[in-house]
Scaffold this active site. Structure first.
Site, PDB file in Angstrom:
ATOM      1  N   PHE A  24       3.677  -5.749  -5.590  1.00 42.66           N
ATOM      2  CA  PHE A  24       5.012  -5.168  -5.728  1.00 42.66           C
ATOM      3  C   PHE A  24       6.033  -6.315  -5.768  1.00 42.66           C
ATOM      4  O   PHE A  24       5.924  -7.269  -4.995  1.00 42.66           O
ATOM      5  CB  PHE A  24       5.281  -4.246  -4.533  1.00 42.66           C
ATOM      6  CG  PHE A  24       6.520  -3.414  -4.663  1.00 42.66           C
ATOM      7  CD1 PHE A  24       6.518  -2.236  -5.385  1.00 42.66           C
ATOM      8  CD2 PHE A  24       7.693  -3.811  -4.043  1.00 42.66           C
ATOM      9  CE1 PHE A  24       7.672  -1.464  -5.494  1.00 42.66           C
ATOM     10  CE2 PHE A  24       8.853  -3.045  -4.155  1.00 42.66           C
ATOM     11  CZ  PHE A  24       8.835  -1.870  -4.881  1.00 42.66           C
ATOM     12  N   ASP A  60       0.273  -4.915   3.151  1.00 43.41           N
ATOM     13  CA  ASP A  60       1.403  -4.027   2.904  1.00 43.41           C
ATOM     14  C   ASP A  60       0.826  -2.638   2.647  1.00 43.41           C
ATOM     15  O   ASP A  60       0.057  -2.442   1.702  1.00 43.41           O
ATOM     16  CB  ASP A  60       2.209  -4.532   1.698  1.00 43.41           C
ATOM     17  CG  ASP A  60       3.473  -3.703   1.463  1.00 43.41           C
ATOM     18  OD1 ASP A  60       3.487  -2.510   1.834  1.00 43.41           O
ATOM     19  OD2 ASP A  60       4.432  -4.251   0.886  1.00 43.41           O
ATOM     20  N   TYR A 107       9.634   5.939   4.002  1.00 38.13           N
ATOM     21  CA  TYR A 107      10.335   6.940   3.168  1.00 38.13           C
ATOM     22  C   TYR A 107       9.466   7.482   2.035  1.00 38.13           C
ATOM     23  O   TYR A 107       9.905   8.327   1.273  1.00 38.13           O
ATOM     24  CB  TYR A 107      11.640   6.367   2.588  1.00 38.13           C
ATOM     25  CG  TYR A 107      11.544   5.019   1.907  1.00 38.13           C
ATOM     26  CD1 TYR A 107      11.038   4.890   0.627  1.00 38.13           C
ATOM     27  CD2 TYR A 107      11.968   3.864   2.563  1.00 38.13           C
ATOM     28  CE1 TYR A 107      10.947   3.657   0.015  1.00 38.13           C
ATOM     29  CE2 TYR A 107      11.883   2.613   1.964  1.00 38.13           C
ATOM     30  CZ  TYR A 107      11.368   2.517   0.688  1.00 38.13           C
ATOM     31  OH  TYR A 107      11.279   1.293   0.091  1.00 38.13           O
ATOM     32  N   LYS A 108       8.219   6.975   1.935  1.00 39.25           N
ATOM     33  CA  LYS A 108       7.314   7.472   0.886  1.00 39.25           C
ATOM     34  C   LYS A 108       6.520   8.650   1.451  1.00 39.25           C
ATOM     35  O   LYS A 108       7.101   9.691   1.713  1.00 39.25           O
ATOM     36  CB  LYS A 108       6.471   6.306   0.380  1.00 39.25           C
ATOM     37  CG  LYS A 108       7.353   5.272  -0.341  1.00 39.25           C
ATOM     38  CD  LYS A 108       6.657   4.000  -0.741  1.00 39.25           C
ATOM     39  CE  LYS A 108       7.632   3.102  -1.503  1.00 39.25           C
ATOM     40  NZ  LYS A 108       7.148   1.733  -1.667  1.00 39.25           N
ATOM     41  N   ARG A 122       4.233   7.574 -13.737  1.00 35.56           N
ATOM     42  CA  ARG A 122       3.588   7.626 -12.416  1.00 35.56           C
ATOM     43  C   ARG A 122       3.756   9.021 -11.815  1.00 35.56           C
ATOM     44  O   ARG A 122       4.861   9.563 -11.780  1.00 35.56           O
ATOM     45  CB  ARG A 122       4.268   6.580 -11.536  1.00 35.56           C
ATOM     46  CG  ARG A 122       3.403   5.994 -10.467  1.00 35.56           C
ATOM     47  CD  ARG A 122       4.032   4.757  -9.889  1.00 35.56           C
ATOM     48  NE  ARG A 122       5.344   5.020  -9.296  1.00 35.56           N
ATOM     49  CZ  ARG A 122       5.837   4.378  -8.235  1.00 35.56           C
ATOM     50  NH1 ARG A 122       5.123   3.439  -7.657  1.00 35.56           N
ATOM     51  NH2 ARG A 122       7.037   4.657  -7.769  1.00 35.56           N
TER      52      ARG A 122
HETATM   53  C1  LIG Z   1       8.111   0.636  -1.780  1.00 39.61           C
HETATM   54  C2  LIG Z   1       7.526  -0.702  -1.498  1.00 39.61           C
HETATM   55  C3  LIG Z   1       8.287  -1.698  -0.861  1.00 39.61           C
HETATM   56  C4  LIG Z   1       9.746  -1.456  -0.563  1.00 39.61           C
HETATM   57  O1  LIG Z   1      10.292  -2.428   0.235  1.00 39.61           O
HETATM   58  P1  LIG Z   1      11.786  -2.214   0.790  1.00 39.61           P
HETATM   59  O2  LIG Z   1      12.059  -3.424   1.560  1.00 39.61           O
HETATM   60  O3  LIG Z   1      11.775  -0.943   1.573  1.00 39.61           O
HETATM   61  O4  LIG Z   1      12.677  -2.045  -0.398  1.00 39.61           O
HETATM   62  C5  LIG Z   1       7.680  -2.901  -0.580  1.00 39.61           C
HETATM   63  N1  LIG Z   1       6.383  -3.129  -0.899  1.00 39.61           N
HETATM   64  C6  LIG Z   1       5.632  -2.188  -1.516  1.00 39.61           C
HETATM   65  C7  LIG Z   1       4.216  -2.485  -1.855  1.00 39.61           C
HETATM   66  C8  LIG Z   1       6.187  -0.961  -1.836  1.00 39.61           C
HETATM   67  O5  LIG Z   1       5.461  -0.046  -2.465  1.00 39.61           O
END
Ligand SMILES: *Cc1c(COP(=O)(O)O)cnc(C)c1O
Length: 415
Positions: free
Chosen positions: A130, A200, A225-226, A374
């Site tokens: 990501f 992560d 939040y997911k 997606r």
């Molecule tokens: C959604 C997501 C994030 C989001 O990070 P924020 O700091 O909350 O913006 C980070 N890493 C992965 C792999 C994600 O899917």
């Protein structure tokens, strides 16, 4: 040939079917984006309103003690712990995933650099990680004097891990393809080479079965939040078992991570274990929303959740192949159930326009550049019949080329 009645038969024996009533689902919408922003669970609105009106509005500063605001980061962490296979007291909630990645990576790298007689300067990650993960790695590497090694797309990271590796940082379920790594095997490869492992779990938590303890993971971070439905911008979690957390410090040494924040002394002294991963004042309203959202997880069996997730994603992929085969879509998500998370991605040149047209027809997913559509499958509130209907609408959009409409051709700020 899969028919609607086959999907309905799967729903009829779905052990999680009753959870749907615990969410405030939008009307006339098939919401396939719970992997980006989970649906509002019932009870959250009232809880946050109560916190604002009573705890903030009336009790004010007394609420830090009286309402337990000060202990929310650890209390909410203890609610997430069983969902990721962690012990109580090893998870804390606050800040964003990006910030927490920085804390863990810096702490791990500093500990590795300090090992006598060793020269560990390498961070192993993947180019397909990501973006924020790679951006944080790049920023931290500059500060720490680290060298970054990226795996090639689709390649195993294990061959890149060696005696110079300080830290391996990977995302367990890939945000684009939903491909899932073998957490136990990669963590073991990191340890066999003397490296520390950071996972992560943003696309894993609340979607797949996890056992961080059994995999001997050193650090993990993830979004709430997911799939955890904590609400927009909900604070992220950090995991480090006591054997790790008690032996190192992270550089964002704010007062909330201090052993005794209200002693107001000059020098920083880290708090016990995971508490030292806190930084500043807790995001109380967001933590309260997340705490209320997490209540329903007490009744969720993760193996049952995982089985339904795989049933939904399998059905979706089978139906896409059956109904949309002639439109040139490519399913990029692994067919092997052991290798995928809880979303499905389809490659299509005009994917952005198709997803906009789908949203106008009541099916909400999202788009990831350059060409991936997606679809997230949240087992607690998505049914097999909705999955069937979503594919019917996808077929209709492709058949009618509704996506060619002028209004879908310019991109919005968030895709
Ligand atoms: C959604 C997501 C994030 C989001 O990070 P924020 O700091 O909350 O913006 C980070 N890493 C992965 C792999 C994600 O899917």
């Amino acid at each position: 040939m899969i028919l609607l009645k086959d999907a309905e038969a799967l729903d009829a024996k779905d052990p999680l079917a009753s959870f749907r009533t615990r969410f405030a689902l939008p009307q006339n919408t098939i919401y396939l984006d719970g992997n980006s922003l989970g649906v509002l669970p019932k009870g959250v609105t009232e809880r946050v309103a109560g916190t604002i009106a009573g705890e903030w509005g009336q009790d004010l500063i007394a609420s830090w003690n009286k309402a337990g605001w000060i202990s929310l980061p650890l209390a909410v962490g203890d609610m997430i712990a069983p969902l990721i296979g962690a012990d109580a007291g090893d998870v804390v909630v606050g800040d964003s995933t990006s910030v927490n990645l920085f804390k863990c990576l810096s702490a791990a790298f500093a500990a590795q650099s300090a090992r006598p007689g060793q020269n560990r300067k390498v961070i192993v990650s993947e180019a397909e990680n990501f973006p924020t993960d790679n951006y944080i790695i790049q920023g931290a590497a500059k500060l720490l004097g680290a060298e970054i090694r990226y795996t090639a797309p689709g390649a195993s990271p294990i061959p890149l891990i060696d005696g110079q590796t300080a830290v391996v940082l990977l995302t367990h379920v890939n945000y684009r393809t939903a491909a899932m790594y073998d957490m136990a095997a990669i963590t073991k490869a990191a340890h066999d080479n003397g490296a520390l492992m950071i996972w992560d779990l943003s696309h894993s938590t609340g979607a797949v079965s996890l056992n961080l303890k059994a995999c001997d993971v050193d650090f993990a971070v993830g979004c709430s939040y997911k799939y955890l439905n904590g609400g927009p911008g909900a604070p992220a979690f950090t995991y480090a078992p006591k054997r790790i957390a008690n032996t190192l410090t992270q550089p964002l040494s704010g007062w909330m991570g201090h052993k005794n924040p209200f002693a107001f002394v000059l020098d920083y002294e880290p708090g016990d274990a995971i508490k030292r991963f806190l930084c500043g004042t807790p995001q109380v309203l967001s933590l309260v929303a997340l705490q209320a959202a997490l209540a329903l997880w007490r009744d969720v069996d993760m193996a049952t959740l995982r089985a339904k997730s795989l049933s939904l994603t399998s059905l979706f992929m089978d139906l896409v192949a059956q109904e949309c085969g002639r439109f040139g879509l490519q399913i990029v998500t692994p067919r092997d159930p052991a290798r995928r998370g809880s979303h499905v991605s389809l490659r299509f040149e005009h994917g952005y326009q198709v997803m906009r047209a789908m949203a106008d027809r009541g099916v909400v997913g999202d788009f990831r550049a350059p060409d991936l559509m997606r679809f997230g499958f949240t087992p607690l509130y998505i049914s097999h019949a909705e999955t069937f209907e979503a594919v019917q609408r996808l077929k209709a959009v492709l058949e009618s080329v509704a996506w060619q409409n002028e209004k879908y051709q310019t991109r919005l700020a968030v895709t």
